[in-house]
Design a protein around this motif. Structure first.
Motif, short mmCIF file in Angstrom:
data_model
loop_
_atom_site.label_atom_id
_atom_site.label_comp_id
_atom_site.label_asym_id
_atom_site.label_seq_id
_atom_site.Cartn_x
_atom_site.Cartn_y
_atom_site.Cartn_z
N VAL A 1 -4.34 -0.12 -6.46
CA VAL A 1 -4.42 -1.45 -7.07
C VAL A 1 -4.12 -2.52 -6.03
N ALA A 2 -3.10 -2.29 -5.20
CA ALA A 2 -2.79 -3.24 -4.13
C ALA A 2 -3.95 -3.34 -3.13
N PHE A 3 -4.62 -2.22 -2.89
CA PHE A 3 -5.78 -2.23 -2.00
C PHE A 3 -6.95 -2.98 -2.64
N ALA A 4 -7.12 -2.82 -3.95
CA ALA A 4 -8.15 -3.58 -4.67
C ALA A 4 -7.91 -5.07 -4.52
N ARG A 5 -6.66 -5.49 -4.66
CA ARG A 5 -6.32 -6.90 -4.48
C ARG A 5 -6.70 -7.35 -3.06
N SER B 1 14.74 -13.42 -8.53
CA SER B 1 14.41 -12.70 -9.76
C SER B 1 12.97 -12.22 -9.70
N MET B 2 12.72 -11.12 -10.41
CA MET B 2 11.37 -10.54 -10.44
C MET B 2 11.17 -9.81 -11.76
N VAL B 3 9.95 -9.85 -12.29
CA VAL B 3 9.61 -9.07 -13.47
C VAL B 3 8.88 -7.81 -13.02
N ALA B 4 9.16 -6.70 -13.70
CA ALA B 4 8.77 -5.37 -13.20
C ALA B 4 7.41 -4.92 -13.73
N PHE B 5 6.35 -5.52 -13.25
CA PHE B 5 5.00 -5.02 -13.52
C PHE B 5 4.66 -4.01 -12.44
N ASN B 6 5.01 -2.76 -12.67
CA ASN B 6 4.96 -1.74 -11.61
C ASN B 6 3.55 -1.39 -11.16
N TYR B 7 2.53 -1.60 -12.01
CA TYR B 7 1.18 -1.17 -11.63
C TYR B 7 0.61 -1.99 -10.47
N ARG B 8 1.19 -3.15 -10.20
CA ARG B 8 0.81 -3.87 -8.97
C ARG B 8 1.10 -3.03 -7.73
N THR C 1 9.48 2.83 -6.90
CA THR C 1 10.11 2.80 -5.59
C THR C 1 9.55 1.66 -4.76
N HIS C 2 8.22 1.48 -4.82
CA HIS C 2 7.60 0.34 -4.11
C HIS C 2 8.12 -0.98 -4.67
N GLU C 3 8.31 -1.02 -5.96
CA GLU C 3 8.78 -2.24 -6.62
C GLU C 3 10.16 -2.65 -6.11
N VAL C 4 11.12 -1.70 -6.10
CA VAL C 4 12.47 -2.07 -5.65
C VAL C 4 12.49 -2.32 -4.14
N LYS C 5 11.61 -1.65 -3.40
CA LYS C 5 11.49 -1.92 -1.96
C LYS C 5 11.09 -3.38 -1.73
N ASP C 6 10.05 -3.84 -2.41
CA ASP C 6 9.61 -5.22 -2.26
C ASP C 6 10.67 -6.20 -2.71
N PHE C 7 11.37 -5.87 -3.79
CA PHE C 7 12.42 -6.73 -4.32
C PHE C 7 13.57 -6.87 -3.33
N LEU C 8 14.01 -5.75 -2.77
CA LEU C 8 15.12 -5.78 -1.81
C LEU C 8 14.75 -6.56 -0.56
N GLU C 9 13.52 -6.40 -0.09
CA GLU C 9 13.08 -7.13 1.10
C GLU C 9 13.06 -8.63 0.84
N ALA C 10 12.60 -9.04 -0.35
CA ALA C 10 12.56 -10.47 -0.67
C ALA C 10 13.97 -11.04 -0.78
N HIS D 1 -3.30 2.08 4.14
CA HIS D 1 -3.34 1.59 2.76
C HIS D 1 -1.95 1.09 2.35
N PRO D 2 -1.88 0.15 1.40
CA PRO D 2 -0.57 -0.39 0.99
C PRO D 2 0.39 0.72 0.55
#
Length: 390
Positions: free
Chosen positions: A142-146, A130-137, A342-351, A322-323
């Protein structure tokens, strides 16, 4: 041939359209272990849902989310409904062995979020994710800032400023839509956009808020009833108005568990600001700043350089290193809002394929919900300093 994984989505308004775009496009740009099959879309109106399914690319339509959860061709349930239904749908889907992607904020109350997090823990023990959809990550900048913070480029973090500024309800005649109803949305600007900056700040810093002192305000306390508004007093009748029972703006200060001070501002009354999610982080070795209205840019100051070379410099976050950016266009060809999903569902599917817990988890969503609860409690008690429950 790669295996497919069936997706069923509940809700087809703004978030449903954005999520549909993500499910349609993700396999074209990322090499995934499984290809998402857009099996079924669910909504309350048979006519509108069938039309949306055809337009957005879904193979079938349902009007009862319970039937969607029961379908054998659905392995992932994507929840894009208002917050008042998140807990019921997510808990039922996890119990049925379906992986769940749920829009933010996770729930309307801490009690609901706790129940969802507990269901997610139990499901994870059975291999259900399960995952919550905070898309701005998933904004590359933002991912590069992290990454810069995690690498120690900012040194000891001292001060965080986070804002989310919009102006879409400045007009007092804007109708009383569901986002302005506590029963449906849980809170106003605080939960809708304030949850984003809380999560973004905690993600970028890698720290969690421990306490807050807050103010909230509702500037327009009555509005015209929305035409055909579902769940809102039967829709509009000429001249009728309804009560706005959520906040229009929320301001609060806070402290992170790493010691940094923070200030947060979420408002729908910043005239001229359309979607200005901003964050600035100041540390002993440097600072960074981001504004979503210039989403392909990150500003970075390296305080270890000589004074003669000091100052913020603009980084265009579109290089292949860059991420996420390397999957898309040549450097300098910017990405947009929809790419974050799109990045969100990509990461979700990979996990899901790897059998690992995706982030942000329901536990992360619960942490944000606890901050929102502390903000509301502080604002209701003359801005009293309020500890965020751990």
């Amino acid at each position: 041939m790669k295996p497919s994984i069936g997706v069923g989505m509940v809700g087809h308004a703004f978030m449903g359209r954005v999520h549909s775009q993500a499910w349609r496009s993700v396999s074209a740009f990322f090499d995934l272990p499984a290809v998402p099959a857009m099996a079924v879309l669910c909504g309350r109106s048979p006519e509108r849902t069938a039309e949306a399914a055809a337009r957005l690319g879904w193979a079938a339509a349902e009007t009862d989310w319970r039937r969607l959860v029961e379908r054998d061709d659905v392995q992932i349930v994507d929840i894009c409904t208002p917050g008042d239904s998140h807990a019921e749908i997510a808990i039922a889907a996890l119990a049925a062995g379906k992986h769940v992607l749920c829009e933010k904020p996770l729930a309307n109350t801490v009690a609901e979020a706790e129940a969802m997090a507990e269901a997610a823990r139990s499901a994870a023990a059975r291999g259900v994710r399960s995952m919550v959809a905070f898309n701005y990550r998933r904004v590359p900048a933002v991912a590069f800032a992290r990454r810069l913070v995690a690498e120690g480029r900012l040194g000891e973090l001292r001060h965080v400023r986070a804002q989310y500024l919009q102006d879409w309800i400045v007009d007092p005649e804007f109708p009383l839509v569901w986002r302005l109803s506590k029963d449906r949305a849980g809170s106003g600007a605080l939960g809708d956009i304030g949850s984003h900056i809380v999560d973004t700040a905690q993600f970028v810093t890698g720290q969690h808020l421990t306490g807050v002192s807050a103010l909230t305000e509702t500037f327009v306390k009555e509005r015209p009833l929305a035409e055909g508004a579902e769940g809102l007093a039967g829709g509009s009748r000429t001249g009728e108005r309804g009560l706005v029972d959520v906040d229009d703006a929320a301001l609060f200060i806070g402290r992170f568990d790493g010691g940094a001070l923070a200030s947060f501002e979420a408002t729908r009354f910043a005239s001229g600001r359309k979607n200005a999610l901003r964050i600035e982080v100041n540390g002993s070795k440097g600072s960074l700043a981001f504004d979503f209205e210039a989403m392909n840019e990150l500003w970075f100051h390296d305080h270890t350089l000589p004074d003669a070379e000091a100052g913020f410099r603009r980084i265009v976050v579109t290089e292949s290193g860059h991420p996420y950016a390397g999957a898309w266009w040549p450097p300098g060809h910017g990405l947009g809002y929809e790419h974050t999903f799109t990045h969100e569902v990509k990461d979700f599917l990979e996990a899901v394929a790897a059998g690992t817990d995706p982030e942000p988890s329901f536990e992360d969503g619960l942490r944000v919900q606890r901050v929102l609860e502390a903000v509301e409690a502080s604002a209701a008690d003359e801005s009293r300093w309020t500890v965020v429950e751990r």
